[in-house]
Design a protein around this motif. Structure first.
Motif, PDB file in Angstrom:
ATOM      1  N   VAL A  26      17.979  -9.552 -46.109  1.00 40.49           N
ATOM      2  CA  VAL A  26      18.889  -9.118 -47.165  1.00 40.49           C
ATOM      3  C   VAL A  26      18.590  -7.674 -47.552  1.00 40.49           C
ATOM      4  N   TRP A  27      19.486  -7.169 -48.374  1.00 42.10           N
ATOM      5  CA  TRP A  27      19.383  -5.886 -49.073  1.00 42.10           C
ATOM      6  C   TRP A  27      19.042  -4.770 -48.099  1.00 42.10           C
ATOM      7  N   ASP A  28      18.147  -3.826 -48.492  1.00 44.00           N
ATOM      8  CA  ASP A  28      17.943  -2.665 -47.631  1.00 44.00           C
ATOM      9  C   ASP A  28      17.016  -2.960 -46.454  1.00 44.00           C
ATOM     10  N   GLY A  29      16.539  -4.201 -46.331  1.00 38.93           N
ATOM     11  CA  GLY A  29      15.813  -4.564 -45.110  1.00 38.93           C
ATOM     12  C   GLY A  29      16.657  -4.320 -43.875  1.00 38.93           C
ATOM     13  N   HIS A  30      17.969  -4.553 -43.994  1.00 34.65           N
ATOM     14  CA  HIS A  30      18.875  -4.299 -42.867  1.00 34.65           C
ATOM     15  C   HIS A  30      18.862  -2.815 -42.484  1.00 34.65           C
ATOM     16  N   ASP A  31      18.926  -1.938 -43.491  1.00 39.30           N
ATOM     17  CA  ASP A  31      18.935  -0.498 -43.228  1.00 39.30           C
ATOM     18  C   ASP A  31      17.605  -0.049 -42.617  1.00 39.30           C
ATOM     19  N   ASN A  32      16.511  -0.545 -43.170  1.00 36.27           N
ATOM     20  CA  ASN A  32      15.195  -0.128 -42.678  1.00 36.27           C
ATOM     21  C   ASN A  32      14.941  -0.611 -41.257  1.00 36.27           C
ATOM     22  N   ALA A  33      15.435  -1.806 -40.929  1.00 33.54           N
ATOM     23  CA  ALA A  33      15.263  -2.327 -39.564  1.00 33.54           C
ATOM     24  C   ALA A  33      15.995  -1.465 -38.553  1.00 33.54           C
ATOM     25  N   MET A  34      17.238  -1.126 -38.868  1.00 35.30           N
ATOM     26  CA  MET A  34      17.999  -0.280 -37.953  1.00 35.30           C
ATOM     27  C   MET A  34      17.376   1.106 -37.845  1.00 35.30           C
ATOM     28  N   ARG A  35      16.904   1.628 -38.960  1.00 33.25           N
ATOM     29  CA  ARG A  35      16.365   3.003 -38.961  1.00 33.25           C
ATOM     30  C   ARG A  35      15.066   3.083 -38.169  1.00 33.25           C
ATOM     31  N   VAL A  36      14.191   2.076 -38.298  1.00 35.49           N
ATOM     32  CA  VAL A  36      12.913   2.136 -37.592  1.00 35.49           C
ATOM     33  C   VAL A  36      13.141   2.060 -36.084  1.00 35.49           C
ATOM     34  N   GLN A  37      14.179   1.320 -35.674  1.00 33.73           N
ATOM     35  CA  GLN A  37      14.484   1.243 -34.239  1.00 33.73           C
ATOM     36  C   GLN A  37      15.135   2.534 -33.742  1.00 33.73           C
ATOM     37  N   GLU A  38      16.094   3.059 -34.512  1.00 35.28           N
ATOM     38  CA  GLU A  38      16.805   4.272 -34.068  1.00 35.28           C
ATOM     39  C   GLU A  38      15.895   5.491 -33.998  1.00 35.28           C
ATOM     40  N   THR A  39      14.840   5.498 -34.783  1.00 35.15           N
ATOM     41  CA  THR A  39      13.942   6.655 -34.782  1.00 35.15           C
ATOM     42  C   THR A  39      12.686   6.434 -33.949  1.00 35.15           C
ATOM     43  N   GLY A  40      12.532   5.230 -33.381  1.00 36.97           N
ATOM     44  CA  GLY A  40      11.457   5.010 -32.424  1.00 36.97           C
ATOM     45  C   GLY A  40      10.098   4.701 -33.013  1.00 36.97           C
ATOM     46  N   TYR A  41      10.079   4.119 -34.233  1.00 35.50           N
ATOM     47  CA  TYR A  41       8.800   3.774 -34.860  1.00 35.50           C
ATOM     48  C   TYR A  41       8.540   2.264 -34.865  1.00 35.50           C
ATOM     49  N   GLY A  42       9.399   1.524 -34.195  1.00 34.23           N
ATOM     50  CA  GLY A  42       9.249   0.079 -34.153  1.00 34.23           C
ATOM     51  C   GLY A  42      10.520  -0.552 -33.637  1.00 34.23           C
ATOM     52  N   PHE A  43      10.707  -1.839 -33.972  1.00 33.86           N
ATOM     53  CA  PHE A  43      11.846  -2.583 -33.432  1.00 33.86           C
ATOM     54  C   PHE A  43      12.556  -3.358 -34.527  1.00 33.86           C
ATOM     55  N   ARG A  44      13.848  -3.479 -34.351  1.00 36.80           N
ATOM     56  CA  ARG A  44      14.641  -4.411 -35.144  1.00 36.80           C
ATOM     57  C   ARG A  44      14.753  -5.703 -34.356  1.00 36.80           C
ATOM     58  N   SER A  45      14.654  -6.838 -35.033  1.00 45.75           N
ATOM     59  CA  SER A  45      14.863  -8.124 -34.388  1.00 45.75           C
ATOM     60  C   SER A  45      15.799  -8.956 -35.243  1.00 45.75           C
ATOM     61  N   ASP A  46      16.726  -9.656 -34.598  1.00 41.91           N
ATOM     62  CA  ASP A  46      17.493 -10.645 -35.329  1.00 41.91           C
ATOM     63  C   ASP A  46      16.520 -11.646 -35.937  1.00 41.91           C
ATOM     64  N   ARG A  47      16.870 -12.178 -37.080  1.00 40.53           N
ATOM     65  CA  ARG A  47      15.933 -13.058 -37.778  1.00 40.53           C
ATOM     66  C   ARG A  47      15.774 -14.408 -37.082  1.00 40.53           C
ATOM     67  N   TYR A  48      16.829 -14.881 -36.450  1.00 43.44           N
ATOM     68  CA  TYR A  48      16.784 -16.219 -35.859  1.00 43.44           C
ATOM     69  C   TYR A  48      17.142 -16.251 -34.376  1.00 43.44           C
ATOM     70  N   GLU A  49      18.023 -15.355 -33.964  1.00 44.69           N
ATOM     71  CA  GLU A  49      18.505 -15.397 -32.577  1.00 44.69           C
ATOM     72  C   GLU A  49      17.585 -14.584 -31.676  1.00 44.69           C
ATOM     73  N   TRP A  50      16.446 -15.154 -31.342  1.00 47.82           N
ATOM     74  CA  TRP A  50      15.516 -14.527 -30.411  1.00 47.82           C
ATOM     75  C   TRP A  50      14.790 -15.624 -29.640  1.00 47.82           C
ATOM     76  N   SER A  51      14.391 -15.280 -28.451  1.00 48.32           N
ATOM     77  CA  SER A  51      13.611 -16.212 -27.631  1.00 48.32           C
ATOM     78  C   SER A  51      12.133 -15.855 -27.744  1.00 48.32           C
ATOM     79  N   ASP A  52      11.282 -16.805 -27.407  1.00 47.80           N
ATOM     80  CA  ASP A  52       9.842 -16.524 -27.415  1.00 47.80           C
ATOM     81  C   ASP A  52       9.525 -15.327 -26.530  1.00 47.80           C
ATOM     82  N   GLU A  53      10.176 -15.268 -25.366  1.00 46.73           N
ATOM     83  CA  GLU A  53       9.908 -14.178 -24.413  1.00 46.73           C
ATOM     84  C   GLU A  53      10.297 -12.825 -25.020  1.00 46.73           C
ATOM     85  N   GLU A  54      11.416 -12.798 -25.731  1.00 46.98           N
ATOM     86  CA  GLU A  54      11.854 -11.541 -26.354  1.00 46.98           C
ATOM     87  C   GLU A  54      10.884 -11.092 -27.438  1.00 46.98           C
ATOM     88  N   MET A  55      10.398 -12.029 -28.237  1.00 47.10           N
ATOM     89  CA  MET A  55       9.474 -11.661 -29.306  1.00 47.10           C
ATOM     90  C   MET A  55       8.147 -11.169 -28.730  1.00 47.10           C
TER      91      MET A  55
END
Length: 425
Positions: A354-383
């Motif tokens: 919720v809230w600005d967590g969405h913005d921070n997740a996208m920003r950290v991925q777009e700037t190369g300091y980490g990754f955004r992950s969907d909260r539920y739609e991920w496989s063990d291999e992807e994580m």
């Protein structure tokens, strides 16, 4: 230096509250007096750090346990909405939040004039998303602290606040703004009627707060900022580059397994810890790996059993003392976790809800300091692949080392204290 009195009024959430503690600690070291204006449920938090705190009702008064249960039920009732895209949360979670926030401003107006007359502050700093007319009208300099994502200060060229959209998705920006303004219109009209009662001018649709004419302080790290159509005036807008408080020391315990494995820290904040199914899924996954992990499970510790030997769960951690000791962090995108990972140079996987967590997740991925992950739609291999990238990506490690050095050299709490003190120098 003559002692002045500074009143800090953070939102009733741990992120803004603990950021303000960092600023208060710096002001105190400078010889000033700091007093907190506080939701009744947070008074003991500020007192625990040694500060005076005055309760201001932000809702109908009720016992602290009942209030805590109210917000716990509020968040847990919205867990199904956490699966939705940010634009699809506007007419449920976001709408209900703004209804509660507007109510909080109305309630605060009953208490604030008398509390301010009792404290007699020289400067007031507000970390919230809504105007409290009594503070603007009190007659001393007032400061707005923006502890959420920097796009809380809107600009037509950047993603709208809470949207979690890429900076280049201009079509998406327009759709989000249109839906937000449509859903929020009745709430906004109600707030403008309240402002009129208080002798304040109406805000344009979608706005619930204004920039301070004195100073606005963003906790956001400036290297990650968006390119605005209208640059912010540095005379009125300053970036604190994080605002990390001093907290209790933490010694990493011995694990029953993988004691020399990479160490992860997993936390979805005090409210996100109610999503126990997701945390249990991550615990099960990490239990099968070479890693070790510290899990913050909030008030739900009793709901966990059969914890793997390479996992330790606790109800709370002194996060600024933990993050420097780990190799990677999985979190919800709250601004404290977001800035602390950057401040200490630790890669993050952000699973926003919720809230600005969405913005921070996208920003950290777009700037190369980490990754955004969907909260539920991920496989063990992807994580696992994302965790491994956090541990092995040397380019990311270099970027994190650079931004950590930059942010730590800025000394955010001290910078904030100097800006505040400068208003009455």
């Amino acid at each position: 230096m003559e002692q002045k009195t500074f009143a800090l009024f953070p939102e009733a959430a741990y992120g803004p509250a603990l950021n303000s503690v960092g600023i208060a600690q710096a002001l105190t070291k400078m010889g000033h007096k700091v007093v907190f204006l506080s939701d009744p449920g947070f008074v003991e938090i500020y007192q625990g750090y040694g500060f005076e705190a005055h309760p201001v009702a932000l809702s109908e008064p009720m016992p602290p346990e009942q209030m805590a249960k109210f917000w716990e039920d509020f968040i847990n009732g919205h867990i199904p909405n956490f699966r939705k895209a940010p634009i699809d949360q506007i007419d449920n979670y976001v709408k209900e939040c703004w209804e509660a926030i507007v109510d909080s401003a109305k309630w605060a107006q009953k208490d604030l004039p008398a509390v301010l007359d009792r404290i007699k502050p020289d400067v007031i700093a507000v970390d919230n998303v809504i105007l409290f007319p009594a503070i603007k009208q009190y007659g001393v300099p007032w400061v707005r602290i923006i502890s959420c994502s920097e796009n809380e200060i809107e600009d037509p060229a950047i993603p709208p606040h809470l949207s979690g959209m890429s900076e280049n998705d201009t079509e998406g920006h327009a759709a989000f703004r249109a839906k937000f303004e449509d859903v929020i219109a009745p709430i906004h009209a109600d707030f403008n009627a309240f402002l009129a009662e208080c002798g304040e001018d109406a805000y344009k649709i979608g706005e619930f707060f204004e920039a301070s004419p004195y100073m606005n302080m963003m906790l956001y790290p400036q290297p990650l900022t968006y390119k605005r159509e209208t640059p912010l005036d540095p005379a009125r807008f300053q970036y604190l580059e994080g605002c990390v408080r001093e907290d209790a020391a933490y010694e990493v315990p011995t694990f029953a397994a993988n004691n020399d494995g990479p160490l992860l820290y997993v936390s979805f904040g005090s409210l996100g810890s109610g999503d126990t199914d997701l945390l249990k899924r991550l615990i099960t996954l990490i239990g099968k790996t070479r890693y070790r992990a510290l899990f913050n499970v909030g008030d739900y510790k009793d709901e966990y059993s059969d914890i793997p030997p390479n996992v330790i769960i606790e109800s709370w951690y002194p996060q600024p003392s933990v993050i420097p000791q780990v190799d990677a962090v999985i979190h919800h995108g709250g601004n404290n976790s977001f800035t602390e990972c950057l401040y200490f140079g630790r890669p993050a996987i952000i699973m926003p809800y919720v809230w600005d967590g969405h913005d921070n997740a996208m920003r950290v991925q777009e700037t190369g300091y980490g990754f955004r992950s969907d909260r539920y739609e991920w496989s063990d291999e992807e994580m696992i692949a994302k965790i491994e990238a956090c541990l092995t990506d040397t380019d990311m490690a270099d970027r994190l080392a650079m931004i950590s050095k930059h942010m730590q050299s800025c000394e955010g709490p001290l910078k904030a204290a100097k800006l505040l003190a400068g208003l009455v120098a």
